[in-house]
Design a protein around this motif. Structure first.
Motif, mmCIF file in Angstrom:
data_model
loop_
_atom_site.group_PDB
_atom_site.id
_atom_site.type_symbol
_atom_site.label_atom_id
_atom_site.label_comp_id
_atom_site.label_asym_id
_atom_site.label_seq_id
_atom_site.Cartn_x
_atom_site.Cartn_y
_atom_site.Cartn_z
ATOM 1 N N SER A 306 0.813 -1.217 0.000
ATOM 2 C CA SER A 306 0.000 0.000 0.000
ATOM 3 C C SER A 306 0.844 1.263 0.000
ATOM 4 O O SER A 306 0.392 2.306 -0.484
ATOM 5 N N VAL A 307 2.066 1.195 0.534
ATOM 6 C CA VAL A 307 2.904 2.396 0.574
ATOM 7 C C VAL A 307 3.871 2.452 -0.605
ATOM 8 O O VAL A 307 4.499 3.488 -0.845
ATOM 9 N N ALA A 308 4.014 1.343 -1.331
ATOM 10 C CA ALA A 308 4.978 1.295 -2.436
ATOM 11 C C ALA A 308 4.399 1.942 -3.684
ATOM 12 O O ALA A 308 3.194 1.885 -3.946
ATOM 13 N N THR A 309 5.264 2.559 -4.461
ATOM 14 C CA THR A 309 4.906 3.105 -5.769
ATOM 15 C C THR A 309 5.354 2.123 -6.847
ATOM 16 O O THR A 309 6.098 1.174 -6.563
ATOM 17 N N PRO A 310 4.935 2.321 -8.100
ATOM 18 C CA PRO A 310 5.288 1.356 -9.149
ATOM 19 C C PRO A 310 6.790 1.164 -9.356
ATOM 20 O O PRO A 310 7.209 0.127 -9.879
ATOM 21 N N ASP A 311 7.616 2.155 -8.985
ATOM 22 C CA ASP A 311 9.055 2.002 -9.174
ATOM 23 C C ASP A 311 9.741 1.444 -7.932
ATOM 24 O O ASP A 311 10.959 1.565 -7.770
ATOM 25 N N LEU A 325 13.031 -1.852 -2.263
ATOM 26 C CA LEU A 325 14.074 -1.298 -3.129
ATOM 27 C C LEU A 325 13.448 -0.184 -3.954
ATOM 28 O O LEU A 325 12.452 -0.405 -4.648
ATOM 29 N N CYS A 326 14.035 1.005 -3.872
ATOM 30 C CA CYS A 326 13.428 2.193 -4.490
ATOM 31 C C CYS A 326 14.389 2.812 -5.495
ATOM 32 O O CYS A 326 15.490 3.253 -5.120
ATOM 33 N N ARG A 327 13.988 2.873 -6.742
ATOM 34 C CA ARG A 327 14.775 3.558 -7.764
ATOM 35 C C ARG A 327 14.544 5.073 -7.676
ATOM 36 O O ARG A 327 13.434 5.522 -7.396
ATOM 37 N N GLY A 328 15.611 5.834 -7.967
ATOM 38 C CA GLY A 328 15.489 7.278 -8.091
ATOM 39 C C GLY A 328 15.133 8.001 -6.813
ATOM 40 O O GLY A 328 14.572 9.104 -6.858
ATOM 41 N N LEU A 329 15.429 7.411 -5.678
ATOM 42 C CA LEU A 329 15.056 8.014 -4.398
ATOM 43 C C LEU A 329 16.285 8.663 -3.761
ATOM 44 O O LEU A 329 17.326 8.017 -3.599
ATOM 45 N N ARG A 330 16.148 9.932 -3.390
ATOM 46 C CA ARG A 330 17.232 10.630 -2.690
ATOM 47 C C ARG A 330 17.160 10.304 -1.196
ATOM 48 O O ARG A 330 16.173 9.754 -0.702
ATOM 49 N N GLU A 331 18.211 10.720 -0.469
ATOM 50 C CA GLU A 331 18.315 10.343 0.934
ATOM 51 C C GLU A 331 17.148 10.882 1.757
ATOM 52 O O GLU A 331 16.593 10.165 2.602
ATOM 53 N N ALA A 332 16.760 12.127 1.529
ATOM 54 C CA ALA A 332 15.671 12.712 2.315
ATOM 55 C C ALA A 332 14.364 11.952 2.088
ATOM 56 O O ALA A 332 13.600 11.690 3.036
ATOM 57 N N ALA A 333 14.102 11.584 0.835
ATOM 58 C CA ALA A 333 12.882 10.842 0.527
ATOM 59 C C ALA A 333 12.947 9.429 1.105
ATOM 60 O O ALA A 333 11.926 8.876 1.547
#
Length: 669
Positions: A306-311, A325-333
């Motif tokens: 429910s909290v995950a996005t398609p990437d 595992l999150c693609r394109g995610l910066r440290e703050a996010a």
């Protein structure tokens, strides 16, 4: 064509005349035959069988029979015999001409032709011959029935008219042209029927040649492989999917993590791996039982979705450990996502049998960034270790919070964990503190010989036998396994005489050892020096190590088998899976990964997976070993599924190799 042997007889069945071919067949002279009866020359048995044919001929009726030979001279042959009446001017039969010829070759040809025709008629494969003009020359009943036609209706039909212009022009025509050029063509495609059902079809085209060798068409064999294709899809999905939660499993996560690392290195940007470990899950499991624990894990999996996005890829690593595992995610996010996960789990309501349970989790975050100039690319295991280290740190400071991996924090944790393990392994190498245990692998097929798997144990300074998993992992990360495997091989060979000769010992080889030329040379030299016992050994190579070092693994497997050693593909189905690689390796057995065996007695999907593995293994002549057999029910299910051998606590626990004398660890240098 064989010459016919001819004789002429009268109503008293006396032979009047014969030709040379008959005399040659009988091996007799003319004087030996003329005037004697048919019964005297051919024997009572033949005369009794053919007397009615002679009598019919004397009654004016000609006949022909094809019969097997019954005399010593003709046994094993087929004879065609003609009975021809001869009439005088008054219309009376005065004699009968009998002619016999050997038609064995034609009889066998007819039998083969009849058999081939029957096979062609009965097979479920759809078989056709199509000329170079793309028109059907023939088709069998199965193909005709599939299209609701008769075989005769296909003759002369153009392929385009049968399958449609679009399929013919865009795909089929090119395959036909390749076949007409002399190539065999093989491919698979999905066929959507008018009913909406999709079938998976395997197509094979072979050039059809005339007597002069010229290609005059193509022989097409269409086989419906829908069930096998769906099974393969299921197996591929299950190999990458956690059976309990439906999330990706550890192996799928590792593959995706490798892809993320490569993309980040080549394209830039950042990504993040979050590992999630439940705080106090054991308490929940003890209070609610395994069923309650499983229900909780499924609920957590639903929350992560429910909290995950398609990437993002959500995975269960095992037990109560999860990862995102999150693609394109910066440290703050990444930090924000970690906070949302911990807060969401803390606020999640889990009730089992009327009792509420508080849920919290620790989250470790490892950032994935492009390597700096001169630095090596990050590895999958390094990223996993960084996230695990951060997660452990989160637990150590109270849990229910995220922690981002920092090199300075890692220095303390790594010193206590990984480096500490490494020191224990190095000390054991230097001070001969290795021991060998064995664990039985017993046959279930009444054919295979019993096996003992050789297991390594490490003893600490206080004489305690340590759990090997973490120590072996540290040894692998720091390149020590070839040295350790040398010690295991040397000690096993030195003590093989103490084991019943009918028992085969199996030795595990690490991926590092398989790829180490010096270790390979050492292993083969040791086997060559002990050729009388090499046939009593088997070597276990993990599926992952074999596939990732395919050429090296193939060479080693061939060398081991040449020395009469068996080869077992370990951890089969653990994620790389598998069937595509089975034919690449000349193995004797495969050992199904314990994650697949675990709930096989209660999980129909797992039984289906095991049945599929057994079927493929049996087809290519490979044995199947099941590990983690923990109870009698599981053992009986595996026996019914056709598993060859079994291993696990129900079969026997690891035990010290009694009487085994360790060799000096100096041999591992």
């Amino acid at each position: 064509m064989n010459r016919a042997g001819v004789f002429v007889c009268d109503r008293g069945y006396r032979i009047w005349d014969v030709d040379g071919a008959f005399l040659d067949m009988e091996g007799s002279g003319r004087a030996d035959v003329i005037g004697r009866t048919v019964e005297e020359i051919l024997g009572p048995k033949v005369f009794a069988l053919r007397k009615h044919n002679l009598d019919e001929a004397f009654a004016g009726k000609a006949s022909r029979v094809r019969v097997p030979g019954v005399r010593d001279k003709t046994r094993g042959k087929y004879l065609e015999v003609f009975f021809q009446p001869v009439f005088n001017d008054a219309g009376e039969v005065v004699c009968v001409i009998c002619a016999a010829r050997d038609v064995t070759q034609f009889q066998h040809l007819n039998e083969r032709l009849s058999m081939h025709e029957e096979i062609l008629r009965q097979t479920t494969d759809r078989i056709s011959v199509i000329g170079t003009d793309f028109r059907y020359k023939m088709t069998n009943a199965a193909n005709a029935a599939f299209s609701g036609k008769s075989p005769e209706e296909f003759i002369g039909m153009h392929v385009r008219d049968h399958i449609g212009a679009e399929r013919f022009d865009l795909r089929a025509k090119a395959h036909f042209e390749n076949c007409f050029a002399g190539q065999s063509v093989e491919y698979e495609h999905e066929l959507k029927l008018p009913s909406g059902v999709t079938r998976h079809i395997h197509v094979r085209m072979d050039p059809y040649r005339d007597d002069g060798g010229e290609v005059t068409g193509a022989m097409i064999v269409l086989r419906d492989i829908t069930e096998a294709a769906l099974m393969a899809q299921t197996l591929r999905r299950q190999a990458r999917e956690d059976a309990l939660t439906g999330l990706a499993n550890r192996h799928a996560l590792q593959d995706e993590l490798q892809s993320v690392i490569e993309d980040t290195s080549s394209l830039g940007g950042t990504a993040a791996l979050l590992t999630i470990d439940l705080d106090g899950f054991k308490v929940v499991n003890d209070l609610a039982g395994h069923s309650g624990g499983d229900a909780l894990l499924k609920q957590i999996a639903g929350f992560l979705r429910s909290v995950a996005t398609p990437d993002m890829l959500c995975a269960r690593l095992g037990g109560d450990e999860f990862a995102v595992l999150c693609r394109g995610l910066r440290e703050a996010a990444a930090w924000d996502l970690g906070c949302r996960i911990t807060a969401g789990l803390s606020g999640m309501r889990f009730v089992w049998q009327g009792l509420p349970h508080a849920i919290t989790a620790s989250v470790g975050i490892a950032m994935i960034t492009p390597p700096r100039p001169g630095e090596p690319e990050l590895s999958v295991f390094q990223i996993l270790n960084e996230a695990d280290t951060a997660c452990l740190h989160a637990k150590s400071i109270g849990g229910a919070r995220p922690v981002i991996y920092r090199p300075d924090a890692d220095e303390m944790v790594a010193h206590r964990l990984d480096i500490g393990n490494l020191q224990i392994v190095r000390s054991a190498l230097e001070n001969d503190r290795f021991e060998l245990y064995t664990m039985p692998i017993l046959p279930m097929d009444d054919v295979s010989a019993p096996h003992l798997e050789v297991l390594l144990r490490i003893v600490d300074d206080d004489g305690r036998v340590l759990a090997p998993a973490a120590l072996i992992s540290s040894a692998e990360r720091h390149g020590l396994m070839p040295r350790i495997d040398r010690w295991v091989v040397a000690t096993t060979l030195e003590n093989l005489h103490s084991v019943d000769p009918s028992t085969c010992l199996t030795i595990n080889l690490s991926g590092l050892s398989i790829g180490d030329p010096e270790f390979t040379a050492f292993l083969l030299d040791e086997l060559d020096a002990r050729q009388d016992i090499a046939g009593r050994l088997a070597f276990e190579i993990t599926e992952t190590a074999a596939v990732r070092s395919m050429a090296t693994a193939q060479a080693l497997i061939d060398a081991l088998r040449a020395r009469r050693c068996r080869v077992i593909l370990d951890d089969f189905g653990s994620g790389l899976s598998s069937f595509a690689y089975l034919r690449q390796f000349r193995i004797d057995s495969l050992k199904i990964d314990g994650a697949i065996i675990g709930e096989v007695a209660r999980d129909e999907v797992q039984r289906t997976i095991v049945a599929g593995i057994v079927a493929v293994a049996r087809k290519i002549g490979v044995g199947v070993i099941a590990e983690y057999v923990e109870d009698a029910e599981t053992l009986e299910v595996l026996r019914d599924l056709g598993v060859t051998m079994a291993q696990g606590y129900h079969i026997g626990r690891p035990a010290p190799w009694v009487g085994a004398r360790p060799v000096s660890s100096q041999i591992a240098r």
